[in-house]
Write a protein that holds these residues in place. Structure first.
Motif, PDB file in Angstrom:
ATOM      1  N   VAL A   1     -37.705 -61.332  67.901  1.00 54.47           N
ATOM      2  CA  VAL A   1     -38.590 -61.429  66.733  1.00 54.47           C
ATOM      3  C   VAL A   1     -39.476 -60.186  66.663  1.00 54.47           C
ATOM      4  N   ILE A   2     -40.027 -59.789  67.798  1.00 52.19           N
ATOM      5  CA  ILE A   2     -40.889 -58.599  67.837  1.00 52.19           C
ATOM      6  C   ILE A   2     -40.088 -57.366  67.428  1.00 52.19           C
ATOM      7  N   TYR A   3     -38.895 -57.187  67.990  1.00 50.87           N
ATOM      8  CA  TYR A   3     -38.070 -56.019  67.657  1.00 50.87           C
ATOM      9  C   TYR A   3     -37.704 -56.008  66.171  1.00 50.87           C
ATOM     10  N   MET A   4     -37.405 -57.177  65.618  1.00 51.79           N
ATOM     11  CA  MET A   4     -37.056 -57.245  64.209  1.00 51.79           C
ATOM     12  C   MET A   4     -38.261 -56.878  63.341  1.00 51.79           C
ATOM     13  N   LEU A   5     -39.428 -57.371  63.708  1.00 51.35           N
ATOM     14  CA  LEU A   5     -40.634 -57.046  62.939  1.00 51.35           C
ATOM     15  C   LEU A   5     -40.961 -55.562  63.016  1.00 51.35           C
ATOM     16  N   VAL A   6     -40.743 -54.947  64.177  1.00 53.72           N
ATOM     17  CA  VAL A   6     -40.978 -53.505  64.315  1.00 53.72           C
ATOM     18  C   VAL A   6     -40.005 -52.728  63.430  1.00 53.72           C
ATOM     19  N   ALA A   7     -38.727 -53.122  63.434  1.00 56.17           N
ATOM     20  CA  ALA A   7     -37.744 -52.443  62.594  1.00 56.17           C
ATOM     21  C   ALA A   7     -38.073 -52.636  61.113  1.00 56.17           C
ATOM     22  N   LEU A   8     -38.507 -53.818  60.741  1.00 59.58           N
ATOM     23  CA  LEU A   8     -38.887 -54.080  59.351  1.00 59.58           C
ATOM     24  C   LEU A   8     -40.104 -53.247  58.954  1.00 59.58           C
ATOM     25  N   ALA A   9     -41.076 -53.140  59.858  1.00 59.56           N
ATOM     26  CA  ALA A   9     -42.264 -52.323  59.580  1.00 59.56           C
ATOM     27  C   ALA A   9     -41.888 -50.853  59.434  1.00 59.56           C
ATOM     28  N   MET A  10     -40.980 -50.372  60.287  1.00 56.73           N
ATOM     29  CA  MET A  10     -40.520 -48.983  60.171  1.00 56.73           C
ATOM     30  C   MET A  10     -39.837 -48.750  58.826  1.00 56.73           C
ATOM     31  N   LEU A  11     -39.027 -49.719  58.408  1.00 56.54           N
ATOM     32  CA  LEU A  11     -38.333 -49.594  57.127  1.00 56.54           C
ATOM     33  C   LEU A  11     -39.328 -49.578  55.971  1.00 56.54           C
ATOM     34  N   LEU A  12     -40.277 -50.498  56.000  1.00 59.55           N
ATOM     35  CA  LEU A  12     -41.269 -50.563  54.919  1.00 59.55           C
ATOM     36  C   LEU A  12     -42.151 -49.317  54.885  1.00 59.55           C
ATOM     37  N   TYR A  13     -42.430 -48.742  56.042  1.00 63.09           N
ATOM     38  CA  TYR A  13     -43.229 -47.517  56.102  1.00 63.09           C
ATOM     39  C   TYR A  13     -42.429 -46.314  55.602  1.00 63.09           C
ATOM     40  N   ALA A  14     -41.133 -46.279  55.913  1.00 58.75           N
ATOM     41  CA  ALA A  14     -40.314 -45.109  55.600  1.00 58.75           C
ATOM     42  C   ALA A  14     -39.801 -45.103  54.171  1.00 58.75           C
ATOM     43  N   LEU A  15     -39.614 -46.263  53.551  1.00 59.97           N
ATOM     44  CA  LEU A  15     -39.041 -46.295  52.204  1.00 59.97           C
ATOM     45  C   LEU A  15     -39.798 -45.432  51.191  1.00 59.97           C
ATOM     46  N   PRO A  16     -41.114 -45.485  51.131  1.00 58.09           N
ATOM     47  CA  PRO A  16     -41.797 -44.611  50.164  1.00 58.09           C
ATOM     48  C   PRO A  16     -41.675 -43.121  50.517  1.00 58.09           C
ATOM     49  N   GLN A  17     -41.433 -42.804  51.786  1.00 55.73           N
ATOM     50  CA  GLN A  17     -41.346 -41.417  52.222  1.00 55.73           C
ATOM     51  C   GLN A  17     -39.977 -40.801  51.933  1.00 55.73           C
ATOM     52  N   LEU A  18     -38.936 -41.636  51.879  1.00 58.00           N
ATOM     53  CA  LEU A  18     -37.578 -41.146  51.659  1.00 58.00           C
ATOM     54  C   LEU A  18     -37.369 -40.833  50.182  1.00 58.00           C
ATOM     55  N   SER A  19     -36.622 -39.779  49.942  1.00 58.47           N
ATOM     56  CA  SER A  19     -36.386 -39.356  48.562  1.00 58.47           C
ATOM     57  C   SER A  19     -34.991 -39.792  48.128  1.00 58.47           C
ATOM     58  N   PHE A  20     -34.940 -40.627  47.101  1.00 59.51           N
ATOM     59  CA  PHE A  20     -33.666 -41.088  46.553  1.00 59.51           C
ATOM     60  C   PHE A  20     -33.437 -40.547  45.140  1.00 59.51           C
ATOM     61  N   GLN A  21     -34.314 -39.674  44.659  1.00 67.28           N
ATOM     62  CA  GLN A  21     -34.252 -39.245  43.271  1.00 67.28           C
ATOM     63  C   GLN A  21     -33.529 -37.914  43.058  1.00 67.28           C
ATOM     64  N   ASN A  22     -33.234 -37.177  44.097  1.00 66.30           N
ATOM     65  CA  ASN A  22     -32.633 -35.856  43.941  1.00 66.30           C
ATOM     66  C   ASN A  22     -31.139 -35.908  43.654  1.00 66.30           C
ATOM     67  N   GLY A  23     -30.560 -37.063  43.612  1.00 65.50           N
ATOM     68  CA  GLY A  23     -29.117 -37.172  43.396  1.00 65.50           C
ATOM     69  C   GLY A  23     -28.366 -36.937  44.695  1.00 65.50           C
ATOM     70  N   PRO A  24     -27.048 -36.825  44.597  1.00 66.61           N
ATOM     71  CA  PRO A  24     -26.251 -36.637  45.815  1.00 66.61           C
ATOM     72  C   PRO A  24     -26.649 -35.342  46.535  1.00 66.61           C
ATOM     73  N   GLY A  25     -26.852 -35.465  47.807  1.00 69.62           N
ATOM     74  CA  GLY A  25     -27.236 -34.321  48.634  1.00 69.62           C
ATOM     75  C   GLY A  25     -27.554 -34.796  50.036  1.00 69.62           C
ATOM     76  N   TRP A  26     -27.960 -33.868  50.869  1.00 63.11           N
ATOM     77  CA  TRP A  26     -28.240 -34.197  52.275  1.00 63.11           C
ATOM     78  C   TRP A  26     -29.434 -35.122  52.411  1.00 63.11           C
ATOM     79  N   VAL A  27     -30.456 -34.887  51.642  1.00 66.53           N
ATOM     80  CA  VAL A  27     -31.669 -35.702  51.732  1.00 66.53           C
ATOM     81  C   VAL A  27     -31.374 -37.132  51.281  1.00 66.53           C
ATOM     82  N   PHE A  28     -30.658 -37.251  50.183  1.00 72.04           N
ATOM     83  CA  PHE A  28     -30.279 -38.573  49.680  1.00 72.04           C
ATOM     84  C   PHE A  28     -29.381 -39.293  50.689  1.00 72.04           C
ATOM     85  N   GLY A  29     -28.397 -38.578  51.232  1.00 66.23           N
ATOM     86  CA  GLY A  29     -27.481 -39.161  52.220  1.00 66.23           C
ATOM     87  C   GLY A  29     -28.212 -39.630  53.464  1.00 66.23           C
ATOM     88  N   PHE A  30     -29.158 -38.810  53.942  1.00 69.25           N
ATOM     89  CA  PHE A  30     -29.932 -39.207  55.112  1.00 69.25           C
ATOM     90  C   PHE A  30     -30.715 -40.483  54.836  1.00 69.25           C
TER      91      PHE A  30
END
Length: 95
Positions: free
Chosen positions: A10-39
């Motif tokens: 449960v703790i590990y899942m919550l940590v992974a979920l928190a990492m995902l929620l923290y990282a989603l606004p930081q990741l760029s999905f708007q540039n279209g196909p490319g390395w940044v989008f793929g990552f």
């Protein structure tokens, strides 16, 4: 399953979920196909896989399968011990 073991997942899942929620606004999905989008896509997929794996374990989907496998292992061990006892009895009769 042990309660402590599930608590750990449960703790590990919550940590992974928190990492995902923290990282989603930081990741760029708007540039279209490319390395940044793929990552960003690959990183999210791995995060979802980690969360799903821990959730799968917490729910206990495999507990019945685990019990069946343990029964098969015990049965095989009993068969192996029976064969071992028969062979040792034959060897002692020959001596």
């Amino acid at each position: 399953m042990k309660k402590r073991n599930k608590f750990k997942h449960v703790i590990y899942m919550l940590v992974a979920l928190a990492m995902l929620l923290y990282a989603l606004p930081q990741l760029s999905f708007q540039n279209g196909p490319g390395w940044v989008f793929g990552f960003g896509v690959v990183w999210c997929i791995f995060a979802f896989l980690v969360i799903a794996a821990h959730l799968h374990f917490i729910i206990g989907v495999d507990e019945e399968k685990h019990k069946q496998l343990e029964a098969v292992r015990r049965h095989k061990l009993e068969q192996w011990q029976g064969k071992w006892n028969e062979e040792s009895a034959r060897a002692s009769q020959r001596s």
